[in-house]
Write a protein that holds these residues in place. Structure first.
Motif, PDB file in Angstrom:
ATOM      1  N   CYS A   1     -19.424  89.850   3.519  1.00 43.94           N
ATOM      2  CA  CYS A   1     -20.872  90.068   3.639  1.00 43.94           C
ATOM      3  C   CYS A   1     -21.453  89.490   4.927  1.00 43.94           C
ATOM      4  O   CYS A   1     -22.592  89.804   5.291  1.00 43.94           O
ATOM      5  CB  CYS A   1     -21.602  89.477   2.429  1.00 43.94           C
ATOM      6  SG  CYS A   1     -21.304  87.715   2.156  1.00 43.94           S
ATOM      7  N   TYR A   2     -20.685  88.648   5.632  1.00 42.90           N
ATOM      8  CA  TYR A   2     -21.184  88.018   6.851  1.00 42.90           C
ATOM      9  C   TYR A   2     -20.506  88.520   8.126  1.00 42.90           C
ATOM     10  O   TYR A   2     -20.954  88.217   9.236  1.00 42.90           O
ATOM     11  CB  TYR A   2     -20.999  86.501   6.783  1.00 42.90           C
ATOM     12  CG  TYR A   2     -21.682  85.831   5.616  1.00 42.90           C
ATOM     13  CD1 TYR A   2     -22.984  86.167   5.256  1.00 42.90           C
ATOM     14  CD2 TYR A   2     -21.033  84.848   4.867  1.00 42.90           C
ATOM     15  CE1 TYR A   2     -23.616  85.548   4.184  1.00 42.90           C
ATOM     16  CE2 TYR A   2     -21.660  84.221   3.809  1.00 42.90           C
ATOM     17  CZ  TYR A   2     -22.944  84.575   3.457  1.00 42.90           C
ATOM     18  OH  TYR A   2     -23.571  83.958   2.403  1.00 42.90           O
ATOM     19  N   VAL A   3     -19.415  89.263   7.984  1.00 41.02           N
ATOM     20  CA  VAL A   3     -18.653  89.701   9.154  1.00 41.02           C
ATOM     21  C   VAL A   3     -19.510  90.615  10.035  1.00 41.02           C
ATOM     22  O   VAL A   3     -20.195  91.517   9.552  1.00 41.02           O
ATOM     23  CB  VAL A   3     -17.362  90.420   8.718  1.00 41.02           C
ATOM     24  CG1 VAL A   3     -16.694  91.119   9.902  1.00 41.02           C
ATOM     25  CG2 VAL A   3     -16.397  89.430   8.083  1.00 41.02           C
ATOM     26  N   ASP A   4     -19.461  90.352  11.340  1.00 37.54           N
ATOM     27  CA  ASP A   4     -20.188  91.148  12.337  1.00 37.54           C
ATOM     28  C   ASP A   4     -21.698  91.131  12.098  1.00 37.54           C
ATOM     29  O   ASP A   4     -22.385  92.157  12.208  1.00 37.54           O
ATOM     30  CB  ASP A   4     -19.679  92.592  12.374  1.00 37.54           C
ATOM     31  CG  ASP A   4     -18.237  92.682  12.862  1.00 37.54           C
ATOM     32  OD1 ASP A   4     -17.772  91.723  13.492  1.00 37.54           O
ATOM     33  OD2 ASP A   4     -17.586  93.716  12.610  1.00 37.54           O
ATOM     34  N   LYS A   5     -22.216  89.955  11.810  1.00 32.65           N
ATOM     35  CA  LYS A   5     -23.651  89.760  11.630  1.00 32.65           C
ATOM     36  C   LYS A   5     -24.120  88.602  12.519  1.00 32.65           C
ATOM     37  O   LYS A   5     -23.335  87.784  12.971  1.00 32.65           O
ATOM     38  CB  LYS A   5     -23.988  89.446  10.167  1.00 32.65           C
ATOM     39  CG  LYS A   5     -23.550  90.508   9.173  1.00 32.65           C
ATOM     40  CD  LYS A   5     -24.322  91.809   9.360  1.00 32.65           C
ATOM     41  CE  LYS A   5     -23.946  92.834   8.293  1.00 32.65           C
ATOM     42  NZ  LYS A   5     -24.668  94.111   8.475  1.00 32.65           N
ATOM     43  N   ASN A   6     -25.441  88.566  12.766  1.00 27.19           N
ATOM     44  CA  ASN A   6     -26.079  87.456  13.493  1.00 27.19           C
ATOM     45  C   ASN A   6     -25.414  87.183  14.849  1.00 27.19           C
ATOM     46  O   ASN A   6     -24.873  86.106  15.097  1.00 27.19           O
ATOM     47  CB  ASN A   6     -26.097  86.184  12.635  1.00 27.19           C
ATOM     48  CG  ASN A   6     -26.953  86.346  11.388  1.00 27.19           C
ATOM     49  OD1 ASN A   6     -27.573  87.387  11.172  1.00 27.19           O
ATOM     50  ND2 ASN A   6     -27.007  85.321  10.569  1.00 27.19           N
ATOM     51  N   PHE A   7     -25.493  88.181  15.720  1.00 22.91           N
ATOM     52  CA  PHE A   7     -24.904  88.067  17.060  1.00 22.91           C
ATOM     53  C   PHE A   7     -25.802  87.331  18.052  1.00 22.91           C
ATOM     54  O   PHE A   7     -25.427  87.164  19.214  1.00 22.91           O
ATOM     55  CB  PHE A   7     -24.634  89.463  17.625  1.00 22.91           C
ATOM     56  CG  PHE A   7     -23.571  90.231  16.890  1.00 22.91           C
ATOM     57  CD1 PHE A   7     -22.239  89.863  16.976  1.00 22.91           C
ATOM     58  CD2 PHE A   7     -23.899  91.338  16.118  1.00 22.91           C
ATOM     59  CE1 PHE A   7     -21.258  90.577  16.308  1.00 22.91           C
ATOM     60  CE2 PHE A   7     -22.929  92.067  15.454  1.00 22.91           C
ATOM     61  CZ  PHE A   7     -21.602  91.686  15.539  1.00 22.91           C
ATOM     62  N   ALA A   8     -26.974  86.910  17.651  1.00 29.10           N
ATOM     63  CA  ALA A   8     -27.977  86.374  18.567  1.00 29.10           C
ATOM     64  C   ALA A   8     -27.467  85.225  19.419  1.00 29.10           C
ATOM     65  O   ALA A   8     -26.616  84.432  18.987  1.00 29.10           O
ATOM     66  CB  ALA A   8     -29.205  85.920  17.781  1.00 29.10           C
ATOM     67  N   GLY A   9     -28.007  85.147  20.638  1.00 26.15           N
ATOM     68  CA  GLY A   9     -27.808  83.973  21.471  1.00 26.15           C
ATOM     69  C   GLY A   9     -28.925  82.987  21.208  1.00 26.15           C
ATOM     70  O   GLY A   9     -28.747  81.970  20.551  1.00 26.15           O
TER      71      GLY A   9
END
Length: 271
Positions: free
Chosen positions: A193-201
């Protein structure tokens, strides 16, 4: 080129944060992994400094002959540069999870089963070689000087150091706009459910705008690391194994076209 030394200059601040976190939560730290993470950071800084030294003449040529705009630097234009660079970082980071060529370098940062400030230092010396710097060229083409662009990149990465901890308050209001430890811890988790999420800098708004934002789920506490394999606390294993596996997978492809497609396709299992 003062920008390349910003992260090194902030070293004492980072070290103090690690010491304070260690005092609060020793379970997530081992001396061997701390030394590994520090060596990864130093090797990354060395190759980054070398590559920028070699590339800076090209950046200046591009700035002098290809810049679209000429504008006065002030608070507004510098703020715009920070926002645009963070936008570009989001796409670099997202691409790094969806392209084998970039992932072979980026997986180093995700290879630890621990989440703490020292994990932020876990960087690959191959970042310059896979072309992270290509994502900053639009800023130079817009009319920002290479020195300013690289300074902003360094400050962006410095901010990101502080989101690598489980021992921080949730910062709900701040987290409506900015990336926080709560957000980034999920990014390092290998739960489906968390993979490839929240890429933010720095700004979490990009994830909210482009559909990659996720909140913590109480039923799914984050499990850190990558799903494909458990990396040893070895510099050689962490840095070079992803490339060896990628090369092996390419060798298994029958045609040159298939080999090249593998380079830009989504990451395959490493193992």
């Amino acid at each position: 080129m003062q920008a390349e030394y910003i992260l090194l200059a902030l070293g004492p601040v980072f070290a103090m944060a690690i010491l304070l976190e260690y005092h609060k939560a020793q379970a997530g730290y081992t001396f061997k992994e701390l030394i590994l993470n520090a060596s990864l950071a130093l090797s990354h800084q060395a190759t980054d400094l070398l590559s920028l030294t070699l590339l800076m003449p090209f950046f200046h040529w591009l700035y002098q002959h290809g810049a679209i705009f000429t504008f006065e630097l002030n608070g507004y234009t510098i703020l715009a540069a920070f926002i645009l660079q963070d936008f570009l970082y989001y796409w670099f980071h997202r691409a790094s999870h969806h392209c084998n060529w970039l992932w072979a370098a980026h997986v180093v940062h995700h290879s630890s089963i621990n989440m703490n400030f020292s994990t932020a230092m876990r960087q690959s010396l191959f970042y310059p070689m896979v072309g992270m710097w290509l994502f900053w060229l639009p800023l130079i083409l817009l009319g920002y000087s290479p020195e300013l662009v690289m300074t902003i990149v360094a400050l962006n990465l410095a901010y990101q150091f502080f989101v690598h901890t489980e021992h921080a308050p949730e910062l709900k209001w701040f987290g409506k706009i900015f990336n926080t430890p709560t957000h980034h811890c999920l990014h390092h988790a290998h739960n489906a459910c968390y993979v490839d999420k929240n890429f933010a800098g720095v700004l979490i708004i990009w994830d909210k705008l482009f559909g990659t934002f996720v909140q913590p789920k109480s039923s799914h506490p984050p499990k850190y690391g990558v799903t494909d394999r458990l990396y040893s606390l070895s510099f050689v294993d962490v840095v070079f194994t992803p490339w060896l596996v990628l090369i092996r997978n390419m060798q298994n492809q029958p045609r040159l076209r298939d080999k090249l497609n593998l380079l830009i396709s989504s990451p395959k299992k490493l193992g």
